[in-house]
Design a protein around this motif. Sequence first.
Motif, PDB file in Angstrom:
ATOM      1  N   GLU A 190      32.139  38.522  49.592  1.00  0.00           N
ATOM      2  CA  GLU A 190      32.450  39.909  49.237  1.00  0.00           C
ATOM      3  C   GLU A 190      33.111  39.981  47.869  1.00  0.00           C
ATOM      4  O   GLU A 190      32.850  40.896  47.079  1.00  0.00           O
ATOM      5  N   ALA A 191      33.954  39.001  47.570  1.00  0.00           N
ATOM      6  CA  ALA A 191      34.620  38.975  46.265  1.00  0.00           C
ATOM      7  C   ALA A 191      33.611  38.738  45.148  1.00  0.00           C
ATOM      8  O   ALA A 191      33.731  39.307  44.056  1.00  0.00           O
ATOM      9  N   ALA A 192      32.588  37.925  45.430  1.00  0.00           N
ATOM     10  CA  ALA A 192      31.538  37.677  44.444  1.00  0.00           C
ATOM     11  C   ALA A 192      30.798  38.966  44.125  1.00  0.00           C
ATOM     12  O   ALA A 192      30.390  39.202  42.986  1.00  0.00           O
ATOM     13  N   GLY A 193      30.631  39.802  45.129  1.00  0.00           N
ATOM     14  CA  GLY A 193      29.984  41.094  44.917  1.00  0.00           C
ATOM     15  C   GLY A 193      30.826  42.021  44.067  1.00  0.00           C
ATOM     16  O   GLY A 193      30.298  42.858  43.321  1.00  0.00           O
ATOM     17  N   GLY A 194      32.157  41.868  44.172  1.00  0.00           N
ATOM     18  CA  GLY A 194      33.059  42.693  43.359  1.00  0.00           C
ATOM     19  C   GLY A 194      33.113  42.227  41.928  1.00  0.00           C
ATOM     20  O   GLY A 194      33.335  43.021  41.008  1.00  0.00           O
ATOM     21  N   GLY A 195      32.944  40.921  41.731  1.00  0.00           N
ATOM     22  CA  GLY A 195      32.856  40.373  40.389  1.00  0.00           C
ATOM     23  C   GLY A 195      34.161  40.098  39.671  1.00  0.00           C
ATOM     24  O   GLY A 195      34.146  39.723  38.501  1.00  0.00           O
ATOM     25  N   ASN A 196      35.292  40.243  40.345  1.00  0.00           N
ATOM     26  CA  ASN A 196      36.573  39.984  39.697  1.00  0.00           C
ATOM     27  C   ASN A 196      36.850  38.477  39.677  1.00  0.00           C
ATOM     28  O   ASN A 196      37.082  37.871  40.724  1.00  0.00           O
ATOM     29  N   PRO A 197      36.828  37.856  38.495  1.00  0.00           N
ATOM     30  CA  PRO A 197      37.002  36.400  38.427  1.00  0.00           C
ATOM     31  C   PRO A 197      38.377  35.934  38.898  1.00  0.00           C
ATOM     32  O   PRO A 197      38.512  34.833  39.440  1.00  0.00           O
ATOM     33  N   ASP A 198      39.410  36.762  38.698  1.00  0.00           N
ATOM     34  CA  ASP A 198      40.749  36.378  39.150  1.00  0.00           C
ATOM     35  C   ASP A 198      40.809  36.305  40.671  1.00  0.00           C
ATOM     36  O   ASP A 198      41.423  35.385  41.245  1.00  0.00           O
ATOM     37  N   SER A 199      40.171  37.259  41.336  1.00  0.00           N
ATOM     38  CA  SER A 199      40.129  37.248  42.798  1.00  0.00           C
ATOM     39  C   SER A 199      39.382  36.024  43.302  1.00  0.00           C
ATOM     40  O   SER A 199      39.808  35.361  44.262  1.00  0.00           O
ATOM     41  N   LEU A 200      38.274  35.709  42.654  1.00  0.00           N
ATOM     42  CA  LEU A 200      37.490  34.534  43.045  1.00  0.00           C
ATOM     43  C   LEU A 200      38.303  33.258  42.867  1.00  0.00           C
ATOM     44  O   LEU A 200      38.338  32.396  43.755  1.00  0.00           O
ATOM     45  N   ASN A 201      38.959  33.131  41.717  1.00  0.00           N
ATOM     46  CA  ASN A 201      39.749  31.930  41.450  1.00  0.00           C
ATOM     47  C   ASN A 201      40.862  31.760  42.469  1.00  0.00           C
ATOM     48  O   ASN A 201      41.145  30.639  42.936  1.00  0.00           O
ATOM     49  N   LEU A 202      41.495  32.862  42.838  1.00  0.00           N
ATOM     50  CA  LEU A 202      42.579  32.804  43.809  1.00  0.00           C
ATOM     51  C   LEU A 202      42.060  32.323  45.164  1.00  0.00           C
ATOM     52  O   LEU A 202      42.670  31.461  45.812  1.00  0.00           O
ATOM     53  N   LEU A 203      40.923  32.864  45.584  1.00  0.00           N
ATOM     54  CA  LEU A 203      40.336  32.458  46.861  1.00  0.00           C
ATOM     55  C   LEU A 203      39.925  30.988  46.831  1.00  0.00           C
ATOM     56  O   LEU A 203      40.138  30.249  47.807  1.00  0.00           O
TER      57      LEU A 203
END
Length: 294
Positions: A9-22
């Motif tokens: 779901e985060a990949a769909g949002g595209g926010n790299p900071d969120s992805l990195n945190l996960l």
Amino acid sequence: MDYSSVLFEAAGGGNPDSLNLLLEYGADANVPKHSGHLPIHRAAYRGHFLALKNLVPVTNFDAIKESGISPIHSAAAGAHPQCLEFLLKSGFDANFMLDQRIRKGYDDRRKSALYFAVSNGDISSAQLLLNAGALPNQDPINCLQIALRMGNYELMNLLLRHGANVNYFCRVNTTHFPSALQYALKDEVMLRMLMNYGYDVHRCFDCPRGDVSHSQYVTDGWTSTVIKDTKFCEVITLSWLKHLSGKVVRVMLDYVDHVNICWKLEAALKEQELWPDINSILSKYLIVGFEIAD
């Protein structure tokens, strides 16, 4: 229900900071949805370049192979050339073909990423794929056929320059002559483009009946968009195409040394404005033939 991970779901949002945190907290980029899609597919399809850059290093090829679809397909389907270029430079194969189970989801049974790009009319993505070695003749429906249907000269020229088969035969509505001609009958630019890339013009004049009167052709089920397996003379003399016969044949005669015009085609051509010019060219063929024989 097609459950997806938080990372997906985060990949769909595209926010790299969120992805990195996960990812820092142990999220696994190789866990697919029930459909088989991975976070990398989602980011590529949505065109989230920064998210994609973070996902490429942590996504295993085995997981991609198991999914049956490459992120190359996803980027091409979403029409995102920047993402596509990055994936190609990262080593992803331009000729990765969809798995059989994925193809079944498409009526046309498409396989290649190039087919997605061509279907979208996305010249930039098609160029990137072809430059990376994408093969243009891998899909059940030829990529060139899609470009012809769209009337997209630039795409047609691009595909032909990279080896698209101008003499393909469509599996549906096949004809005795190569199928591409069906889409170019009303367009001289398109017609000459096909001829310039080696279209087999002689097949169009291949009629076993010759000077013999043709039997009445059964047209049950024929429409202006559906042409059954038959000879060129039977197609071009149909009521809704006969008016094009003179222009089409006149162009064709620029690309052949000698052809024989069958009885049926000649009868239709005699009704056309260009018949005197066509007849003059055909007569020259006969004169040259006699001179050679002598």
